[in-house]
Design an enzyme around this catalytic site. Structure first.
Site, PDB file in Angstrom:
ATOM      1  N   ASP A 507       0.884  -1.282  -0.010  1.00 54.12           N
ATOM      2  CA  ASP A 507      -0.094  -0.049  -0.070  1.00 54.12           C
ATOM      3  C   ASP A 507       0.635   1.387  -0.010  1.00 54.12           C
ATOM      4  O   ASP A 507       0.507   2.216  -0.648  1.00 54.12           O
ATOM      5  CB  ASP A 507      -0.980   0.013   1.232  1.00 54.12           C
ATOM      6  CG  ASP A 507      -0.130  -0.186   2.473  1.00 54.12           C
ATOM      7  OD1 ASP A 507       0.890  -0.896   2.516  1.00 54.12           O
ATOM      8  OD2 ASP A 507      -0.664   0.481   3.381  1.00 54.12           O
ATOM      9  N   ARG A 511       5.890   4.291   6.087  1.00 51.73           N
ATOM     10  CA  ARG A 511       5.282   4.304   7.440  1.00 51.73           C
ATOM     11  C   ARG A 511       5.284   2.741   7.969  1.00 51.73           C
ATOM     12  O   ARG A 511       5.881   1.834   7.173  1.00 51.73           O
ATOM     13  CB  ARG A 511       3.876   4.971   7.510  1.00 51.73           C
ATOM     14  CG  ARG A 511       2.935   3.931   6.854  1.00 51.73           C
ATOM     15  CD  ARG A 511       1.519   5.011   7.020  1.00 51.73           C
ATOM     16  NE  ARG A 511       0.453   4.270   6.460  1.00 51.73           N
ATOM     17  CZ  ARG A 511      -0.656   4.687   5.726  1.00 51.73           C
ATOM     18  NH1 ARG A 511      -0.512   6.255   5.612  1.00 51.73           N
ATOM     19  NH2 ARG A 511      -1.751   4.149   5.197  1.00 51.73           N
ATOM     20  N   ASP A 512       4.766   2.435   9.098  1.00 54.94           N
ATOM     21  CA  ASP A 512       4.753   1.319   9.761  1.00 54.94           C
ATOM     22  C   ASP A 512       3.554   0.523   9.324  1.00 54.94           C
ATOM     23  O   ASP A 512       2.629   0.069   9.754  1.00 54.94           O
ATOM     24  CB  ASP A 512       4.589   1.507  10.995  1.00 54.94           C
ATOM     25  CG  ASP A 512       3.326   2.321  11.515  1.00 54.94           C
ATOM     26  OD1 ASP A 512       2.712   2.873  10.818  1.00 54.94           O
ATOM     27  OD2 ASP A 512       3.068   2.267  12.927  1.00 54.94           O
ATOM     28  N   GLU A 513       3.562  -0.001   7.732  1.00 55.85           N
ATOM     29  CA  GLU A 513       2.712  -0.648   7.185  1.00 55.85           C
ATOM     30  C   GLU A 513       3.153  -1.546   6.075  1.00 55.85           C
ATOM     31  O   GLU A 513       3.697  -2.549   6.336  1.00 55.85           O
ATOM     32  CB  GLU A 513       1.564   0.169   6.725  1.00 55.85           C
ATOM     33  CG  GLU A 513       0.175  -0.510   6.502  1.00 55.85           C
ATOM     34  CD  GLU A 513      -0.983   0.459   6.368  1.00 55.85           C
ATOM     35  OE1 GLU A 513      -2.028   0.100   5.932  1.00 55.85           O
ATOM     36  OE2 GLU A 513      -0.771   1.544   6.738  1.00 55.85           O
ATOM     37  N   ASP A 520      -6.368  -2.229  -2.551  1.00 55.32           N
ATOM     38  CA  ASP A 520      -5.511  -1.272  -3.411  1.00 55.32           C
ATOM     39  C   ASP A 520      -4.944  -1.862  -4.744  1.00 55.32           C
ATOM     40  O   ASP A 520      -4.933  -1.512  -6.000  1.00 55.32           O
ATOM     41  CB  ASP A 520      -4.073  -0.963  -2.599  1.00 55.32           C
ATOM     42  CG  ASP A 520      -4.382  -0.154  -1.291  1.00 55.32           C
ATOM     43  OD1 ASP A 520      -5.161  -0.768  -0.631  1.00 55.32           O
ATOM     44  OD2 ASP A 520      -3.867   0.850  -1.176  1.00 55.32           O
ATOM     45  N   TRP A 573     -12.334  -5.501  -0.950  1.00 56.28           N
ATOM     46  CA  TRP A 573     -10.830  -5.671  -0.677  1.00 56.28           C
ATOM     47  C   TRP A 573     -10.725  -7.446  -1.051  1.00 56.28           C
ATOM     48  O   TRP A 573      -9.972  -7.915  -1.923  1.00 56.28           O
ATOM     49  CB  TRP A 573     -10.566  -5.479   0.829  1.00 56.28           C
ATOM     50  CG  TRP A 573      -9.957  -4.184   0.792  1.00 56.28           C
ATOM     51  CD1 TRP A 573      -8.729  -3.958   1.216  1.00 56.28           C
ATOM     52  CD2 TRP A 573     -10.706  -2.899   0.656  1.00 56.28           C
ATOM     53  NE1 TRP A 573      -8.519  -2.671   1.346  1.00 56.28           N
ATOM     54  CE2 TRP A 573      -9.704  -1.914   1.104  1.00 56.28           C
ATOM     55  CE3 TRP A 573     -11.884  -2.509   0.325  1.00 56.28           C
ATOM     56  CZ2 TRP A 573     -10.133  -0.530   0.993  1.00 56.28           C
ATOM     57  CZ3 TRP A 573     -12.310  -1.165   0.122  1.00 56.28           C
ATOM     58  CH2 TRP A 573     -11.215  -0.315   0.616  1.00 56.28           C
ATOM     59  N   GLU A 785      -2.141   9.138  -1.099  1.00 55.09           N
ATOM     60  CA  GLU A 785      -3.281   8.503  -0.482  1.00 55.09           C
ATOM     61  C   GLU A 785      -4.544   9.022  -0.396  1.00 55.09           C
ATOM     62  O   GLU A 785      -5.608   8.493  -0.556  1.00 55.09           O
ATOM     63  CB  GLU A 785      -2.742   7.838   0.936  1.00 55.09           C
ATOM     64  CG  GLU A 785      -3.683   7.098   1.738  1.00 55.09           C
ATOM     65  CD  GLU A 785      -3.225   6.686   2.983  1.00 55.09           C
ATOM     66  OE1 GLU A 785      -3.679   5.687   3.626  1.00 55.09           O
ATOM     67  OE2 GLU A 785      -2.340   7.245   3.613  1.00 55.09           O
ATOM     68  N   HIS A 806       0.949   6.293  -2.783  1.00 51.99           N
ATOM     69  CA  HIS A 806      -0.039   5.258  -2.350  1.00 51.99           C
ATOM     70  C   HIS A 806      -0.661   5.258  -3.618  1.00 51.99           C
ATOM     71  O   HIS A 806      -1.587   6.097  -4.041  1.00 51.99           O
ATOM     72  CB  HIS A 806      -0.966   5.758  -1.451  1.00 51.99           C
ATOM     73  CG  HIS A 806      -1.623   4.972  -0.310  1.00 51.99           C
ATOM     74  ND1 HIS A 806      -0.923   4.598   0.844  1.00 51.99           N
ATOM     75  CD2 HIS A 806      -2.572   4.088  -0.512  1.00 51.99           C
ATOM     76  CE1 HIS A 806      -1.781   3.810   1.628  1.00 51.99           C
ATOM     77  NE2 HIS A 806      -2.717   3.249   0.876  1.00 51.99           N
TER      78      HIS A 806
END
Length: 933
Positions: A507, A511-513, A520, A573, A785, A806
């Site tokens: 995605d 960051r912390d992802e 997506d 999703w 994003e 994103h």
């Protein structure tokens, strides 16, 4: 008879040329006549671009019937393959002579040049196979045998692994130094070939005699490790020398042992995971004998200069801890520890299906400066995924800290709040031994800017580089037009894809992802398939989806699944299970992806069916139209909130339709009948629940209208009502979109489908918030994003959810390519075997062009408007046909290469359809001119 006379004349003329060459010994005369001979008698067709499993000369396949593809090239229009012949041998010289073949297809009367399965004798583990193709065309010409290509098999059975898993004790935490392994061996004979098979629990970098094995990074990649762990195969023949040799391998935590997500069950599991190595080197000597060097209890282990490495936190290196020379044969490892070796059953260890992650573009600083806060900042001018490379001098113990950011705050200072808990930091402790090159090994960052702390002396720009990392997918598509903002949008779409196609479709990279979010991926997959060859990339990821899919058919939010058990089953999703397999089939024409994913597709549709009441799916949690438009403050309640269960019912119908399509392609007639009846009931239930007596929808949003129209949810009499409602809604918002992740991909396509391309163009060209061009005008280099990641007043959106890289909203690209340039595939004969070119001209554009490299060759479509003419240029590859829609209301005003259409024998004029003249043609280059008077 006439054709035979032509051949006799050619032979006679060629004999005269050869006789002339013999008489004239002059070198220049010889070269001239030789060139003339080649020109006159050159092959009408030739075969090129041989691919095996979508790759050029792949190594390490475990598919026993690999698919072979090739392209035809010729200098005539309308070339179609009429037959082919394939031959395969274990030896290239034997292949060229046609001897010792392991398979010869004989002459097959077929136009198939894509995904032809190998059908010879049983393939063997580790064996290398060379192959050639010869083709015949519809003009009676035959090609020469193609240049040889090859593929090499991997290990086809778990028992082929003779290596043991080795690890270092005690088992470290994610905070522990990275382990290193080494072993020595001797070579006393001449080497013919050497092949390495390697994987790890964690990430690895392997070396032989100090030289890196392969160019890939972050290997073995990210899969659902419990059931699928990919290994890689490398030809290392040039790395091995006679005498003493040394193998060295470093391991890092990677996705295997880095905390991921948000306090999930996965992060509890990784505490007990041990980094481990599986390494097997097979050497074949010139005399036919072999050697096997494997990871076992004889290897030794230690730690080195990488003190810590994680995906989110970054990497810590201490150059003082480097064990100098440990990669070389003469290194003394007496102080190293013996490893722990374990013989495991390796059925989960599989060959690599997708392209590996590699380094690509290298950026030098656009500028370097000090902020108001005194930070030294390096700006590379492009938001990207990768890492830095820095050259510095310093004293032993000096510490250089490199922080990463996508953007500067409104005051021009370094901004990392939107990284959330991700530290995203490289920390280097210098050895003090001259110039040192600093670079991470087992992590990656999303960044445009670096903040440098700890450098003493002059920080020269030439000592800083940013290196991009992404899966090594081949670029396939291009697009440009007369509007520079749209061209920049296209660049941003491509960089969003590069940044997030890092072994899995993430995605965001910063960051912390950085997780494989399914929503997506599904909205962007068709755009992705234009820009790059993503078949293998998605085929690999979909295999993990099938494995991680729950027994009840629910699909997790992210693949590989690293969140909790309830993070699954959301509409839009989980529909990735049906949408991407079907889109890959349309883009590449390979039924194997449908065959492989069909059980998963069916389980997902059945999951929705089993949770429906009277065919209405209105249960469970759904993410909905994620990040839809919410006006600042939303004082008048104008947030574009779409009923989540309305969305669910639309996607229930859509996935069911795609399952029917797949069943039809795979000739599963009983499933076609069963799910077609189900689809009728789904749409009936939708109408009863979500359409008012006056023909309106219960949700009056753009997304609600778009989904109902795009998925054919409406009775015929309601369609014009809803189309008008959609147009009114867009106008009511000042010609702005209000859609989120779910609705945005369908906005321009639906408008175009229902005769409102003018509105689609207005939306695409809108440059105020919210719009696609709003970030472009603010200097974005990737897709954001949020529509208002930076608000019109210059402030930032909530840092808890505000990525500037994103790719989801980049799905507009598919409309640009398929509608502005007009390049499409036929859904009945997919994979661009039949091409449709239908540009929609508008938006005050004066030109647009696009190209797409397909299995058959390159498709090109472009148009240009002058004062009184429209010129439309088209290129169609050999072995395909095309239907061309020429924007014209009168056929008499059209010429092709200055000739009228009606008397042309190399194309067929079908007739008029609306504002288009339709022409069917074969391969070749065509230039149409439409005169306005």
């Amino acid at each position: 008879m006439y054709y035979n006379k032509i051949l006799q004349w050619k032979r006679s003329f060629q004999d005269r040329i050869i006789s002339t060459i013999r008489r004239y010994r002059c070198a220049w005369g010889f070269l001239f006549l030789w060139g003339l001979s080649l020109n006159v008698f050159s092959q009408e067709i030739k075969v090129s671009n041989l691919l095996c499993e979508n790759q050029s000369n792949p190594i390490g396949l475990d598919i026993v019937h690999p698919a072979l593809s090739w392209q035809l090239e010729g200098n005539k229009r309308g070339i179609i393959q009429s037959a082919y012949e394939i031959r395969v041998s274990n030896d290239s010289s034997s292949l060229i002579r046609g001897n010792n073949l392991v398979w010869r297809s004989e002459k097959i009367m077929s136009g198939q040049s894509v995904h032809v399965p190998y059908s010879g004798s049983l393939l063997k583990s580790g064996a290398k196979y060379y192959w050639q193709v010869k083709v015949w065309d519809n003009h009676g010409n035959s090609s020469k045998w193609s240049m040889p290509a090859y593929w090499q098999m991997g290990l086809l059975n778990a028992s082929d692994w003779k290596a043991h898993w080795i690890s270092r004790l005690p088992n470290g935490t994610s905070e522990s130094p990275c382990p290193q392994f080494r072993n020595g061996f001797k070579v006393s004979k001449k080497i013919k070939s050497a092949t390495v098979y390697v994987t790890s629990k964690g990430l690895y970098e392997a070396f032989i005699n100090g030289r890196r094995v392969g160019e890939a990074h972050l290997t073995p990649g990210w899969t659902s490790y419990k059931k699928r762990l990919q290994y890689q195969v490398f030809d290392v023949t040039p790395l091995i020398k006679t005498g003493a040799n040394a193998i060295g391998v470093m391991l890092g935590n990677g996705w295997y042992k880095s905390p991921l997500g948000w306090g999930s069950v996965f992060n509890t599991e990784i505490k007990d995971r041990t980094l481990a190595l599986l390494f097997q080197l097979e050497i074949t000597y010139s005399d036919g004998s072999t050697d096997l060097i494997v990871s076992d209890e004889n290897w030794k282990s230690s730690t080195g200069f990488i003190m810590k490495s994680e995906i989110y936190a970054g990497e810590v290196q201490d150059a003082r801890q480097e064990k100098k020379g440990w990669l070389l044969p003469d290194y003394d490892d007496k102080d190293w520890n013996h490893v722990v070796a374990a013989a495991e059953e390796n059925s989960a260890v599989i060959a690599t299906y997708n392209e590996l992650v590699k380094e690509h573009e290298i950026f030098k600083p656009l500028k370097m400066f000090r902020t108001n806060e005194g930070d030294l900042i390096v700006d590379f001018g492009q938001n990207m995924t990768g890492y830095e490379e820095i050259k510095v001098y310093g004293k032993a113990g000096d510490t250089i800290v490199v922080s990463h950011a996508e953007i500067l705050d409104p005051e021009g200072n370094f901004y990392t709040k939107n990284l959330r808990t991700a530290k995203a930091e490289s920390r280097y402790i210098l050895s003090g031994e001259g110039e040192e090159t600093l670079k991470p090994h087992f992590t990656f960052y999303g960044f445009r800017y670096l903040r440098i702390e700890g450098i003493s002396g002059d920080a020269a720009p030439e000592n800083f580089s940013a290196i991009s990392l992404y899966s090594d997918m081949k670029p396939t598509g291009s697009f440009s037009c007369s509007n520079p903002l749209i061209n920049k949008l296209q660049q941003n779409i491509q960089w969003g894809q590069k940044s997030n196609f890092l072994d899995v479709p993430t995605d965001c990279p910063q960051r912390d992802e950085r997780l494989g979010w399914t929503g997506d991926a599904q909205v962007f997959c068709s755009t992705a398939a234009f820009n790059m060859h993503v078949y293998n990339f998605f085929a690999k990821w979909l295999k993990d989806l099938s494995i991680d899919q729950f027994k009840n058919g629910s699909v997790p939010y992210v693949i590989p699944h690293v969140l909790d058990s309830v993070s699954s089953g959301s509409t839009g999703w989980a529909d990735v299970a049906t949408i991407i397999p079907w889109q890959m089939y349309l883009s590449y024409g390979d039924k194997r992806i449908l065959e492989a994913q069909y059980p998963s597709m069916k389980r997902w549709v059945d999951y929705m069916k089993n949770r429906s009441k009277n065919d209405l799916w209105a249960t469970g949690f759904h993410i909905g139209d994620w990040l839809y438009f919410i006006p600042e403050g939303d004082y008048d309640g104008r947030a574009a909130v779409t009923n989540k269960y309305l969305i669910a019912q639309c996607f229930y119908a859509h996935s069911t339709q795609l399952l029917i399509n797949a069943a039809r392609a795979l000739e599963k007639d009983s499933d076609v009948e069963y799910y077609s009846n189900l689809l009728k009931r789904i749409k009936t239930a939708f109408a009863a629940e979500y359409i008012t007596p006056n023909g309106n929808l219960v949700s009056g949003t753009q997304t609600a209208y778009l989904l109902a129209l795009n998925f054919d949810m409406l009775p015929a009499q309601c369609v014009p009502v809803i189309v008008n409602k959609l147009i009114d809604n867009i106008n009511d918002y000042g010609i702005h979109l209000t859609t989120g992740f779910v609705g945005t991909p369908y906005l321009c396509p639906v408008l175009t489908r229902y005769g409102h391309s003018d509105m689609a163009y207005k939306l695409m060209l809108q440059d105020t918030y919210p719009s696609w061009l709003y970030p472009v005008k603010l200097g974005a280099t990737t897709i954001w994003e949020k529509w208002d990641g930076i608000k019109p007043d210059g402030s930032f959106q909530n840092p808890g959810m505000n990525s500037f890289n994103h790719y989801a909203y980049g799905a507009i690209g598919n409309w640009m390519y398929s509608t502005i340039a007009g390049i499409n595939t036929d859904t009945i004969v997919p994979g661009y075997k039949k091409v449709i070119i239908k540009p929609q001209i508008g938006g005050n554009l004066t030109f647009a062009s696009a190209s797409l490299k397909t299995y058959y060759g390159e498709i090109k479509s472009g148009w240009k408007i002058t004062s009184n003419q429209l010129v439309m240029d088209v290129e169609i590859p050999a072995n395909t046909t095309a239907t061309i829609y020429i924007p014209a209301t009168n056929i008499d005003r059209i010429t092709e290469s200055k000739q009228g259409l009606m008397n042309r024998k190399d194309m067929t004029v079908v007739g008029q359809q609306g504002d288009y003249v339709i022409v069917i043609l074969g391969s070749g280059k065509y230039s149409y001119t439409v005169n306005s008077n």
